[in-house]
Design an enzyme around this catalytic site. Structure first.
Site, mmCIF file in Angstrom:
data_model
loop_
_atom_site.group_PDB
_atom_site.id
_atom_site.type_symbol
_atom_site.label_atom_id
_atom_site.label_comp_id
_atom_site.label_asym_id
_atom_site.label_seq_id
_atom_site.Cartn_x
_atom_site.Cartn_y
_atom_site.Cartn_z
ATOM 1 N N GLU A 124 -6.584 -4.999 0.796
ATOM 2 C CA GLU A 124 -5.999 -3.721 0.288
ATOM 3 C C GLU A 124 -7.292 -2.786 -0.139
ATOM 4 O OE1 GLU A 124 -3.270 -1.995 0.331
ATOM 5 O OE2 GLU A 124 -1.755 -3.416 0.638
ATOM 6 N N HIS B 138 0.731 -1.218 -0.041
ATOM 7 C CA HIS B 138 0.090 -0.165 0.064
ATOM 8 C C HIS B 138 0.770 1.199 -0.009
ATOM 9 C CE1 HIS B 138 -2.796 2.824 2.284
ATOM 10 N NE2 HIS B 138 -2.005 2.967 2.678
ATOM 11 N N GLU C 161 -4.066 5.034 -3.662
ATOM 12 C CA GLU C 161 -4.644 3.899 -3.598
ATOM 13 C C GLU C 161 -5.135 3.288 -4.825
ATOM 14 O OE1 GLU C 161 -4.824 2.268 -0.872
ATOM 15 O OE2 GLU C 161 -4.908 3.772 0.730
#
Length: 398
Positions: free
Chosen positions: A335, A306, A362
């Protein structure tokens, strides 16, 4: 595609309400999402502007102030009796007029309630009285809110370009007048390092985790088919911190058919309190080296790639490949997967937090598929829970 009408949203709300009464998975999150959609369908631009630039900033500031004067704690302690404006003003050290004006906005925003001049806590405000949420409020108001506020001037100045990952020149630096990275700043400002850690803990609190019923089918995908002759290890939690996730997994599926192994850096592993009752083994491991535990049923990572750029993320995932048993071992990535067509606020919130503080992002489904393919893996399935930002990506050897 035009926005949904208020009437159609109300129908969706009614359906979600029935599901909520039946305690169905995702019903609470659906109710919240549809409630927000209903407001958006009814608000006129002037109301939107007032809500966005007056109501919410004022609420943020008052809630932050409340952490300094223990307002939510006093209301929680008062329970059903409540407290008058005079009593609360005395306890908080505020003059009555100021207190009443601030408190009325909290009532208007449904954070607390009032009746006949007496103020009462709510389930929400009572929850906010907990220390981890108090610290989260301080972090979000003092650190994150100014960083978001710097967006217009910062991006205008840099030509509307995405900052480099791990930048020392981004919205955070612009807002706080520093030239060091966000992690470096946290280390140099210990109270906010603690507040940030509390924020990350609170961020996940009360939300479904990947092994809860209705999320990832643990029994079907992991427990069934476990073969101790291949390896006696059921799950390896790679980069799992102090073991919160693996402990939760162990408690939910005890007795387990195989071993649980937690891996992280030496200083993290050494910080874990001794506990003879825990169900996992704690070992040191560097995620940028080859995975030493071979042929486990599953290798789990929670927000590990991440915080890294794509090249490092590929290296991290590729280091698992030599350890995997073909057709048996699974890679599980817990995630955020940003939905490009129907993004949810919990995912976009975290994406913008990453942008504001670290120049990071993200990833979308396409991003994750690309990283895993380059590492020698393939996506088997992506499991999501309604309204929850984080998904569970299951992958295996390509």
């Amino acid at each position: 595609m035009s926005a949904a009408s208020p009437a159609s949203i109300i129908q969706e709300l009614a359906s979600a309400a029935k599901q909520y009464e039946n305690n169905e998975s995702g019903a609470r999150e659906a109710l919240i999402a549809q409630s927000r959609a209903l407001i958006a369908s009814l608000e006129v631009p002037s109301e939107f502007i007032q809500h966005t630039f007056w109501s919410q900033p004022a609420l943020s500031a008052i809630v932050r102030l409340a952490t300094d004067v223990n307002l939510f704690q006093y209301l929680k302690d008062a329970q059903e009796e409540g407290l008058s404006a005079e009593a609360l003003a005395s306890k908080t050290g505020m003059d009555v007029s100021l207190f009443a004006r601030l408190a009325r906005h909290l009532v208007a925003m449904n954070v607390i309630t009032s009746r006949n001049g007496v103020f009462y806590g709510t389930a929400l405000s009572n929850g906010l009285a907990a220390e981890n949420y108090q610290q989260s409020i301080r972090f979000c108001h003092d650190v994150s809110r100014p960083s978001f506020g710097a967006f217009p001037s910062f991006f205008k100045g840099n030509g509307y370009k995405t900052p480099a990952l791990g930048t020392t020149d981004g919205p955070f630096q612009s807002a706080h007048k520093v030239d060091i990275s966000f992690p470096q700043w946290l280390v140099g400002n210990p109270p906010y390092l603690q507040y940030f850690n509390s924020y990350m803990s609170a961020y996940r609190a009360g939300k479904p985790n990947w092994c809860d019923n209705g999320f990832y089918p643990v029994a079907d995908r992991l427990l069934n088919g476990f073969d101790a002759s291949v390896s006696d290890v059921l799950l390896v939690d790679v980069g799992g911190g102090r073991g919160h996730d693996i402990a939760t997994f162990g408690s939910q599926f005890s007795p387990l058919p195989g071993r649980l192994v937690l891996q992280d850096r030496e200083q993290v592993i050494n910080s874990i309190p001794a506990d003879e009752s825990r169900q996992f083994e704690a070992t040191t491991h560097d995620i940028f080296t080859t995975q030493p535990v071979k042929n486990a049923r599953a290798y789990y990572m929670h927000s590990v790639p991440h915080g890294f750029g794509d090249e490092d993320a590929v290296k991290i995932m590729a280091n698992l490949v030599p350890a995997l048993a073909k057709g048996y071992s699974r890679v599980l990535l817990n995630e955020i997967v940003v939905d490009e067509e129907s993004p949810v606020m919990s995912a976009t919130n975290m994406d913008l937090i990453m942008l504001a503080h670290m120049g990071a992002k993200e990833r979308t489904e396409a991003d994750w598929r690309s990283i895993l393919t380059r590492a020698g893996l393939k996506v088997v399935n992506i499991y999501s829970y309604p309204g929850v930002a984080e998904s569970l990506i299951e992958a295996e050897l390509a």
